[in-house]
Design a protein around this motif. Structure first.
Motif, PDB file in Angstrom:
ATOM      1  N   SER A 165     -49.872 -16.911  20.824  1.00  0.00           N
ATOM      2  CA  SER A 165     -48.758 -17.574  21.492  1.00  0.00           C
ATOM      3  C   SER A 165     -47.787 -18.161  20.476  1.00  0.00           C
ATOM      4  N   ARG A 166     -48.339 -18.697  19.401  1.00  0.00           N
ATOM      5  CA  ARG A 166     -47.512 -19.315  18.353  1.00  0.00           C
ATOM      6  C   ARG A 166     -46.820 -18.280  17.483  1.00  0.00           C
ATOM      7  N   GLY A 167     -47.350 -17.059  17.469  1.00  0.00           N
ATOM      8  CA  GLY A 167     -46.743 -15.993  16.685  1.00  0.00           C
ATOM      9  C   GLY A 167     -47.088 -16.036  15.224  1.00  0.00           C
ATOM     10  N   CYS A 168     -48.223 -16.649  14.874  1.00  0.00           N
ATOM     11  CA  CYS A 168     -48.611 -16.748  13.467  1.00  0.00           C
ATOM     12  C   CYS A 168     -49.704 -15.735  13.152  1.00  0.00           C
ATOM     13  N   GLU A 169     -50.005 -15.605  11.873  1.00  0.00           N
ATOM     14  CA  GLU A 169     -51.084 -14.721  11.448  1.00  0.00           C
ATOM     15  C   GLU A 169     -52.416 -15.278  11.931  1.00  0.00           C
ATOM     16  N   LEU A 170     -53.273 -14.394  12.453  1.00  0.00           N
ATOM     17  CA  LEU A 170     -54.541 -14.841  13.006  1.00  0.00           C
ATOM     18  C   LEU A 170     -55.463 -15.344  11.898  1.00  0.00           C
ATOM     19  N   PHE A 205     -60.056 -18.891  22.508  1.00  0.00           N
ATOM     20  CA  PHE A 205     -59.001 -19.878  22.725  1.00  0.00           C
ATOM     21  C   PHE A 205     -58.104 -19.990  21.497  1.00  0.00           C
ATOM     22  N   ARG A 206     -58.716 -19.969  20.308  1.00  0.00           N
ATOM     23  CA  ARG A 206     -57.934 -20.048  19.074  1.00  0.00           C
ATOM     24  C   ARG A 206     -57.065 -18.798  18.906  1.00  0.00           C
ATOM     25  N   THR A 207     -57.648 -17.631  19.228  1.00  0.00           N
ATOM     26  CA  THR A 207     -56.875 -16.388  19.140  1.00  0.00           C
ATOM     27  C   THR A 207     -55.681 -16.440  20.079  1.00  0.00           C
TER      28      THR A 207
END
Length: 465
Positions: free
Chosen positions: A206-211, A199-201
């Motif tokens: 979706s947010r387009g940030c670094e994992l 879910f976090r991934t």
């Protein structure tokens, strides 16, 4: 004024579309042909319904089909890291000869594995224009419409093997002034740790940030003596499924500030000063507070045995298990006592029971249990909790899971709720609190009359925010 239940007018949920979402990019051919054998931890959960959790989000700036397609695309990219969950359960028959010579008889058994065939996870788009964010959050009572925000309702793990159904599904439900993003994951293939990792991934893609989390560890972990695959004493997977009728229940959602949790922990440890040989945790203190209140709300006789079951995570307790291990890695424990003892001996005494149950789980006990399981397999069935004459309780999830960090690109969640899976009298779910910093939340599922008494219990309600 006492909290009241919210009746949602026009609260119907309508499914707009269903589709299968495959990992993007697709798994290479050698992975698509992979068979992932299931461990005792996994197989033990084949008779329970899916893990169902979701977050309530504000309305996205670009609503409608655009944001739904964006969520489907990012879900497919997240699924590429967790590609086994896009597969299907596979059943193989095993014919065992008992070695009796001419008088031998054939003993039928099966094995269940996860075939990584990239057939896809289900993705559902739904709308509920008559439901507002306030309908879900304004009262401590959880409206029943929330259960309709989740896919794979009522599906137990073994049923996915019977019907070749997905083991993972997501649903995006557009509300009047918000959106609810939910997942349902077969508990026969993974636990809450894997659920919230995926879910976090998804939210970060979706947010387009670094994992912020590493890729999951996909290799299943077995103790050395365990047969692989594990034979199960059934002729068909249908034989594992027992349909049960549960009495009606209602749910409430309670928030506890960091300060109130801190006070409960201090009280529990003060009461056990000089007796306890370890520190009672914040979670154990909160659950003890709940346990005592539920015994009062159920009006249990003092001599009636009451039992509190909870999961203990094993990723940090067993060498060889990575924090990002994909699968089930949970040991079940339970504390037991007469209801009169729980109600009369104090918060600290009750919390210490939970502390000792958790402390009983170490690497040796985990390995021993797993090694013995194939010889005498046992399966968790929620109906067993129901059989405990009103004295059973069980908690799932963990306040360590980062729920409110799941920003999909247009704002942090304003709430979290679970679906109807495994909901019966005595089922409790714990989350991190919305304010962080040690705050917590409890989703409490009880018979309606007992829940009403819990909400009216001044001692219990003095702690929630």
């Amino acid at each position: 004024m006492a909290p009241t239940q919210v009746e949602v007018e026009g609260g119907g949920v309508r499914v707009v579309s269903r589709r299968l979402v495959r990992p993007e990019p697709c798994a290479p051919p050698e992975q698509a042909a992979e068979t992932m054998h299931l461990t005792p931890w996994d197989l033990r959960m084949m008779a329970v319904e899916c893990i169902q959790k979701g977050v309530l989000l504000p309305r996205p700036p670009a609503g409608g089909q655009h944001h739904v397609e964006h969520l489907a695309s990012s879900f497919a990219r997240a699924l590429a890291r967790f590609y086994p969950l896009a597969g299907r359960l596979a059943v193989e028959e095993i014919d065992d000869d008992d070695g009796g010579g001419g008088a031998s008889r054939e003993l039928r058994s099966i094995s269940i594995s996860l075939c990584c065939n990239d057939k896809g996870a289900e993705f559902v788009h739904a709308v509920a224009p008559g439901v507002t964010v306030a309908d879900i959050t304004a009262s401590v009572y959880v409206p029943r419409v929330v259960w309709s925000f989740f896919p794979l309702n009522g599906m137990v793990g073994a049923a996915a093997a019977v019907d070749c159904r997905p083991v993972l599904a997501a649903q995006v439900t557009e509300l009047a002034d918000g959106v609810f993003v939910a997942m349902s994951l077969s508990h026969g293939v993974a636990d809450g740790g894997t659920f919230w990792h995926l879910f976090r991934t998804w939210s970060e893609m979706s947010r387009g940030c670094e994992l912020s989390t590493p890729s999951p560890v996909l290799e299943r972990w077995f103790v050395d003596s365990c047969p692989v695959p594990i034979p199960l004493p059934f002729a068909t997977p249908e034989d594992m499924i027992r349909q049960a009728e549960y009495p009606p229940v209602q749910e409430c959602f309670f928030h506890f500030t960091a300060e109130s949790v801190k006070k409960l922990k201090a009280k529990a440890n003060d009461e056990m000063a000089g007796e306890a040989t370890a520190t009672i945790s914040s979670l154990q203190s909160l659950l003890a507070h709940l346990w005592r209140a539920v015994c009062r709300a159920r009006r249990l006789s003092p001599e009636q045995e009451t039992r509190y079951a909870l999961p203990v995570g094993c990723r940090a307790r067993v060498k060889g298990l990575a924090q990002g291990y994909l699968g089930n890695a949970v040991a079940p424990v339970a504390a037991k006592a007469a209801a009169g003892e729980v109600m009369d001996k104090g918060l600290g005494w009750t919390a210490w029971l939970l502390n000792r149950a958790v402390a009983s789980v170490d690497e040796a006990s985990v390995r021993g249990t797993l090694a013995a399981w194939p010889e005498k397999p046992s399966f968790l069935r929620m109906a067993d909790l129901q059989k405990q004459a009103g004295g059973g309780m069980g908690t799932s999830n963990s306040p360590r899971f980062d729920v409110y960090g799941n920003d999909f690109g247009w704002g942090r969640p304003v709430g979290v709720r679970s679906g109807g899976g495994n909901k019966l009298d005595g089922k409790m779910t714990v989350y991190e609190g919305r304010d962080g910093g040690g705050s917590m939340a409890l989703e409490v599922c009880l018979a309606p009359e007992a829940l009403a008494r819990l909400v009216a219990d001044e001692e219990f309600m003095g702690a929630p925010a």
